[in-house]
Design a protein around this motif. Structure first.
Motif, PDB file in Angstrom:
ATOM      1  N   TYR A 337      16.373  31.966  29.436  1.00 24.42           N
ATOM      2  CA  TYR A 337      16.114  33.050  28.482  1.00 24.42           C
ATOM      3  C   TYR A 337      15.115  32.575  27.439  1.00 24.42           C
ATOM      4  O   TYR A 337      14.946  31.368  27.234  1.00 24.42           O
ATOM      5  CB  TYR A 337      17.399  33.457  27.750  1.00 24.42           C
ATOM      6  CG  TYR A 337      18.549  33.903  28.604  1.00 24.42           C
ATOM      7  CD1 TYR A 337      18.694  35.231  28.983  1.00 24.42           C
ATOM      8  CD2 TYR A 337      19.529  32.995  29.022  1.00 24.42           C
ATOM      9  CE1 TYR A 337      19.780  35.653  29.741  1.00 24.42           C
ATOM     10  CE2 TYR A 337      20.604  33.402  29.780  1.00 24.42           C
ATOM     11  CZ  TYR A 337      20.725  34.729  30.140  1.00 24.42           C
ATOM     12  OH  TYR A 337      21.792  35.145  30.899  1.00 24.42           O
ATOM     13  N   THR A 338      14.519  33.524  26.742  1.00 20.93           N
ATOM     14  CA  THR A 338      13.665  33.210  25.600  1.00 20.93           C
ATOM     15  C   THR A 338      14.405  33.574  24.319  1.00 20.93           C
ATOM     16  O   THR A 338      14.943  34.681  24.198  1.00 20.93           O
ATOM     17  CB  THR A 338      12.339  33.984  25.668  1.00 20.93           C
ATOM     18  OG1 THR A 338      11.653  33.632  26.873  1.00 20.93           O
ATOM     19  CG2 THR A 338      11.454  33.649  24.473  1.00 20.93           C
ATOM     20  N   VAL A 339      14.439  32.645  23.380  1.00 25.05           N
ATOM     21  CA  VAL A 339      15.102  32.876  22.098  1.00 25.05           C
ATOM     22  C   VAL A 339      14.268  33.814  21.248  1.00 25.05           C
ATOM     23  O   VAL A 339      13.031  33.718  21.216  1.00 25.05           O
ATOM     24  CB  VAL A 339      15.330  31.539  21.366  1.00 25.05           C
ATOM     25  CG1 VAL A 339      15.846  31.782  19.942  1.00 25.05           C
ATOM     26  CG2 VAL A 339      16.299  30.668  22.147  1.00 25.05           C
ATOM     27  N   GLY A 340      14.940  34.744  20.564  1.00 22.70           N
ATOM     28  CA  GLY A 340      14.257  35.686  19.691  1.00 22.70           C
ATOM     29  C   GLY A 340      14.743  35.572  18.259  1.00 22.70           C
ATOM     30  O   GLY A 340      14.565  34.543  17.603  1.00 22.70           O
ATOM     31  N   SER A 341      15.418  36.591  17.797  1.00 22.05           N
ATOM     32  CA  SER A 341      15.846  36.645  16.400  1.00 22.05           C
ATOM     33  C   SER A 341      17.088  35.797  16.154  1.00 22.05           C
ATOM     34  O   SER A 341      17.770  35.374  17.087  1.00 22.05           O
ATOM     35  CB  SER A 341      16.145  38.100  16.008  1.00 22.05           C
ATOM     36  OG  SER A 341      17.249  38.605  16.759  1.00 22.05           O
ATOM     37  N   SER A 342      17.368  35.557  14.885  1.00 19.38           N
ATOM     38  CA  SER A 342      18.600  34.877  14.493  1.00 19.38           C
ATOM     39  C   SER A 342      19.124  35.518  13.215  1.00 19.38           C
ATOM     40  O   SER A 342      18.386  36.171  12.478  1.00 19.38           O
ATOM     41  CB  SER A 342      18.362  33.380  14.278  1.00 19.38           C
ATOM     42  OG  SER A 342      17.429  33.175  13.236  1.00 19.38           O
TER      43      SER A 342
END
Length: 470
Positions: A337-342
């Motif tokens: 997966y690609t990390v996005g918001s936090s």
């Protein structure tokens, strides 16, 4: 804010790797967290099958299922070879393809000499088109349609009859076919409920008495008597299955012993049973504390108890079948997966969002299943944070992993979840109208697409818009 760990506990993604060993044939894949070919390259990136995971995401996008061919083939060979070593009679390993049924996976297991267990017309159609020999295909299911039954009969597959309703329909179909041609009897097995409990999730226990699958043991004599009188049916075997993700050895030993007793009972009704299918269910290592038996340990126990029971009952050894699914394919695949918001919720938790979730892996929200993850582009960076990995779906429960221990993550990091080969793509959906991910198979530094990423056009391909709504 995110929790931090003492220096001595700040492990990195490397903790999940096996020591580099060119000979992986003796390593039981179901006891590993990562595929057998997993390595860290000079860029500190995770490699699988000789392919850099971050490069694969750049090429094929994310989420992305990455199937390691060597791990899958190793598991196939271990099952096949151990049954051949420990069982003195004939044997056949079947892949329980509901775990992941697609052309490429079916073709790989077929090339390793395995047969296939299917549970629908769609899985059967896929196995046939992948080149699987119909004589090695077994159709399961508690409510097969007439179309599915006819497809199996016309393809010369074996049908595992599950209940009285199905038996009556098979007799009817067989009679109709006999009127129109010199049709051979329909090859069937009988699925029986053994009444054996095992410690696993309620939804994946199938052998206890309160189950939708199989004939009740109290009906055993009546079933045998009925089948023995049907000229249109050729009953070649008995089948039972006690569940999935099982670590205990004793339930499988108990099952094999019970099934040999059934063989004796069937013989009293004049049935010549030549095959015994003990199901599958061997568990895998999803987290560090999981301790499943190895493929060899499980296979040896099954073979020995069947042989001992047959000798005790003075019965010839039947052809012994088993049908592993998860323990063949799960560890062989990861999802990138690609990390996005936090989002930091002070004094409570830190959420890190990825570009997938419950539509590509519904097991956490369905079974409360647990997984482990690494950051593929930061394999040596210490794990200093505890975060909750959140999916992108419009559901509060779309949480992939709670309390994941990771290095500090940033947008565009590549996160890899392990052990996603079983019941991930096969249970994937288009929830929130998300296209299903692509899948690649990797081997010797080469990646090949085995499932194309769905497009928005695919999502509306089957939609129908009445003229009056245009």
């Amino acid at each position: 804010m995110a929790l931090t760990y003492p220096v001595e506990l700040q492990l990195s993604g490397r903790q999940y790797l096996q020591p580099i060993n060119d000979n992986t044939a003796d390593i039981s894949p179901n006891q590993q967290l990562l595929p057998l070919t997993a390595r860290v390259n000079h860029d500190d990136h995770l490699e699988i099958g000789g392919c850099d995971v971050t490069t694969l995401v750049e090429q094929y996008g994310s989420p992305l299922y990455i199937l390691d061919e060597e791990t899958l083939r190793t598991a196939c060979r271990q099952y096949r070879n151990t049954f051949k070593e420990y069982y003195q009679g004939e044997s056949q390993v079947l892949y329980a393809s509901k775990a992941w049924n697609c052309l490429a996976v079916c073709a790989i297991v077929a090339s390793e000499g395995l047969g296939i267990d299917v549970v629908s017309g769609g899985e059967l159609y896929t196995a046939l088109n992948a080149g699987m020999n119909p004589s090695k295909i077994y159709l399961h299911g508690n409510n097969k349609s007439d179309d599915e039954l006819v497809l199996a009969i016309e393809s010369a597959c074996t049908i595992v009859a599950d209940n009285w309703h199905e038996l009556y329909r098979l007799v009817k179909i067989g009679g109709e076919q006999a009127e129109n041609s010199a049709a051979a009897p329909i090859r069937i097995m009988l699925r029986l409920t053994p009444g054996i409990e095992c410690h696993t999730h309620e939804y994946i226990r199938t052998g206890h008495l309160d189950s939708k699958f199989g004939f009740d043991p109290n009906d055993l004599q009546e079933v045998f008597a009925f089948v023995s009188k049907q000229a249109s049916l050729d009953c070649v075997g008995l089948h039972a299955h006690i569940g999935s993700q099982i670590f205990e050895r004793q339930p499988h030993r108990d099952l094999a012993s019970v099934m040999v007793q059934w063989l004796r009972d069937a013989a009293k009704h004049g049935l010549t049973i030549t095959e015994l299918n003990v199901g599958g269910g061997l568990g895998i290592k999803y987290i560090e504390s999981d301790d499943p038996p190895s493929i060899e340990e499980w296979s040896k126990a099954i073979c020995e108890v069947v042989q001992t029971a047959c000798i005790s009952e003075n019965l010839p050894l039947p052809k012994l079948l088993c049908e592993p699914g998860r323990s063949l394919i799960a560890t062989a695949c990861v999802t990138a997966y690609t990390v996005g918001s936090s989002k930091i919720v002070p004094e409570i938790r830190t959420y890190v969002a990825i570009d997938g979730g419950m539509s590509d892996n519904p097991r956490p929200i369905t079974y409360q299943s647990v997984y482990r993850a690494v950051v593929a582009n930061k394999m040596s960076v210490p794990c200093t944070e505890t975060v909750t990995l959140a999916g992108k779906h419009c559901e509060s429960g779309d949480i992939l992993i709670k309390n994941a221990q990771l290095p500090k993550t940033e947008a565009n990091d590549i996160l890899v979840v392990m052990g996603t080969g079983a019941y991930n793509y096969s249970m994937a959906s288009n929830y929130n109208r998300l296209p299903r991910p692509a899948a690649v198979v990797v081997a010797n530094g080469e990646a090949n697409l085995i499932l194309q990423r769905e497009t928005y056009l695919d999502l509306i391909r089957q939609d129908c818009l009445p003229e009056r709504l245009k």
